[in-house]
Design an enzyme around this catalytic site. Structure first.
Site, PDB file in Angstrom:
ATOM      1  N   HIS A   6      -2.921   5.155  -2.442  1.00 55.36           N
ATOM      2  CA  HIS A   6      -2.534   3.942  -1.718  1.00 55.36           C
ATOM      3  C   HIS A   6      -2.474   4.205  -0.207  1.00 55.36           C
ATOM      4  CE1 HIS A   6       0.871   1.008  -0.652  1.00 55.36           C
ATOM      5  NE2 HIS A   6      -0.144   0.243  -1.024  1.00 55.36           N
ATOM      6  N   ARG A   7      -3.345   3.579   0.543  1.00 56.19           N
ATOM      7  CA  ARG A   7      -3.513   3.818   1.994  1.00 56.19           C
ATOM      8  C   ARG A   7      -3.851   5.290   2.241  1.00 56.19           C
ATOM      9  NH1 ARG A   7       2.053   0.690   4.013  1.00 56.19           N
ATOM     10  NH2 ARG A   7       2.085  -0.794   2.295  1.00 56.19           N
ATOM     11  N   GLU A  33      -7.286   3.211  -1.728  1.00 53.69           N
ATOM     12  CA  GLU A  33      -7.000   1.821  -1.344  1.00 53.69           C
ATOM     13  C   GLU A  33      -6.775   1.773   0.160  1.00 53.69           C
ATOM     14  OE1 GLU A  33      -4.117  -1.670  -0.543  1.00 53.69           O
ATOM     15  OE2 GLU A  33      -3.846   0.463  -0.117  1.00 53.69           O
ATOM     16  N   ASP A  35      -6.300  -1.362   3.663  1.00 55.16           N
ATOM     17  CA  ASP A  35      -6.075  -2.763   4.049  1.00 55.16           C
ATOM     18  C   ASP A  35      -6.932  -3.080   5.259  1.00 55.16           C
ATOM     19  OD1 ASP A  35      -3.431  -3.100   2.384  1.00 55.16           O
ATOM     20  OD2 ASP A  35      -3.179  -1.266   3.556  1.00 55.16           O
ATOM     21  N   HIS A  48      -2.585  -1.806   7.964  1.00 54.39           N
ATOM     22  CA  HIS A  48      -1.833  -2.622   7.008  1.00 54.39           C
ATOM     23  C   HIS A  48      -1.202  -3.861   7.639  1.00 54.39           C
ATOM     24  CE1 HIS A  48       1.688  -3.849   4.619  1.00 54.39           C
ATOM     25  NE2 HIS A  48       0.945  -3.512   3.581  1.00 54.39           N
ATOM     26  N   GLU A 100      -8.470  -3.994   0.374  1.00 54.12           N
ATOM     27  CA  GLU A 100      -7.545  -5.140   0.328  1.00 54.12           C
ATOM     28  C   GLU A 100      -7.771  -6.014   1.543  1.00 54.12           C
ATOM     29  OE1 GLU A 100      -3.276  -4.468  -0.129  1.00 54.12           O
ATOM     30  OE2 GLU A 100      -2.946  -6.536   0.503  1.00 54.12           O
ATOM     31  N   LYS A 102      -6.563  -8.251   3.967  1.00 52.66           N
ATOM     32  CA  LYS A 102      -5.214  -8.554   4.427  1.00 52.66           C
ATOM     33  C   LYS A 102      -5.239  -9.696   5.450  1.00 52.66           C
ATOM     34  CE  LYS A 102      -1.546  -6.013   3.499  1.00 52.66           C
ATOM     35  NZ  LYS A 102      -0.965  -6.048   2.165  1.00 52.66           N
ATOM     36  N   ASP A 220       1.542   6.548  -3.231  1.00 57.27           N
ATOM     37  CA  ASP A 220       1.461   7.158  -1.894  1.00 57.27           C
ATOM     38  C   ASP A 220       1.357   8.678  -2.002  1.00 57.27           C
ATOM     39  OD1 ASP A 220       1.904   4.621  -0.781  1.00 57.27           O
ATOM     40  OD2 ASP A 220       4.089   4.899  -0.756  1.00 57.27           O
TER      41      ASP A 220
HETATM   42  O1  G3P Z   1      -2.939  -3.390  -3.400  1.00 59.97           O
HETATM   43  C1  G3P Z   1      -1.705  -2.875  -3.712  1.00 59.97           C
HETATM   44  C2  G3P Z   1      -0.825  -2.839  -2.493  1.00 59.97           C
HETATM   45  O2  G3P Z   1      -1.538  -2.210  -1.448  1.00 59.97           O
HETATM   46  C3  G3P Z   1      -0.381  -4.201  -2.043  1.00 59.97           C
HETATM   47  O3  G3P Z   1       0.650  -4.152  -1.127  1.00 59.97           O
HETATM   48  O4  G3P Z   1       1.646  -4.198   1.097  1.00 59.97           O
HETATM   49  O5  G3P Z   1       0.869  -2.041   0.156  1.00 59.97           O
HETATM   50  O6  G3P Z   1      -0.786  -3.725   0.894  1.00 59.97           O
HETATM   51  P1  G3P Z   1       0.583  -3.510   0.322  1.00 59.97           P
HETATM   52 MG    MG Z   2      -2.626  -2.679   0.414  1.00 67.27          MG
END
Ligand code: G3P
Ligand code: MG
Length: 229
Positions: A6-7, A33, A35, A48, A100, A102, A220
């Site tokens: 995640h990120r 992943e 954003d 993000h 993602e 955003k 993470d």
């Molecule tokens: O896609 C899952 C997650 O990334 C969504 O929330 O705020 O971390 O972008 P956020």
């Molecule tokens: Mg995200």
């Protein structure tokens, strides 16, 4: 079980930077992943928040600055804010990038960029999954590229979830982890949809979600989450 960095390896490195994505891949992640937002001059950049304060040494809204200005900022440990294209270039043949959407307007611009990459054979459809909290951005994306996998992200349950899943031809639903029940997972599977949970940073939580039947998690801490803690 899909385990998405995640990120990038954002628990240990500055989130959404090339450093964090490289470290995740080195640790064995095959799913990343990130954003995306648009700069003032229409470039897709990886960040993000809609404002710069939390993750960079800049301030103000991302969309008020052109790419050249944004690239001068420090996104942590001397890293620049990456372009989406730079992260695409990091992917190996077996890697998958979850983009993602955003920021407003990212759906159609991302579709245009990926269309070019797909047409040039620089990436394959199976290397990509496009997601958003915004059904509108997903519809804009779908209009631009019809064949790629799409996912809706939910931090609360929308009333029309299954209707959206059908009209957008979703591949998966990404839920805030505490929303997930075994009935929901069963219904999603009955409809041919996968269920992914965010954000899962403890091994015990990963095990709980596994028992509910989820197909994947966002973490993470890719380098350590799979180990018993
Ligand atoms: O896609 C899952 C997650 O990334 C969504 O929330 O705020 O971390 O972008 P956020
Ligand atoms: Mg995200």
């Amino acid at each position: 079980m899909i385990c998405v960095a995640h990120r990038g390896s954002s628990g240990e490195y500055p989130e959404n930077t090339l450093l964090a994505f490289r470290r995740a891949l080195e640790a064995g992640a095959t799913w990343l992943e990130l954003d995306v937002h648009l700069s003032a001059d229409g470039e897709l950049i990886v960040i993000h928040d809609e404002s710069l304060e939390r993750t960079t040494n800049g301030s103000g809204l991302v969309g008020n600055f052109c790419l050249q200005e944004l690239r001068r900022l420090d996104a942590g440990r001397g890293e620049a804010i990456p372009l989406l294209a730079e992260v695409l270039a990091l992917l190996g043949e077996k890697d998958t990038l979850n983009i993602e959407l955003k920021g407003k307007g990212t759906g159609s611009v991302t579709a245009m960029l990926l269309k070019e990459w797909l047409e040039r054979g620089q990436i394959k459809p199976e290397n990509l999954l496009i997601s958003s909290f915004s059904p509108a951005e997903l519809f804009h994306f779908r209009r631009g590229v019809s064949e790629l996998r799409l996912a809706i992200i939910c931090d609360q349950l929308p009333e029309n979830l299954w209707g959206l899943a059908e009209s957008l031809r979703l591949w998966s639903c990404h839920f805030e982890r505490t929303l997930i029940t075994d009935e929901m997972v069963a219904e999603a599977h009955r409809r041919g949809l996968r269920v992914l949970a965010f954000t899962v940073n403890q091994h015990s939580e990963l095990q709980r979600l596994e028992k509910l039947g989820v197909d994947g998690v966002f973490t993470d801490f890719f380098a350590t989450i799979l180990m018993r803690q």
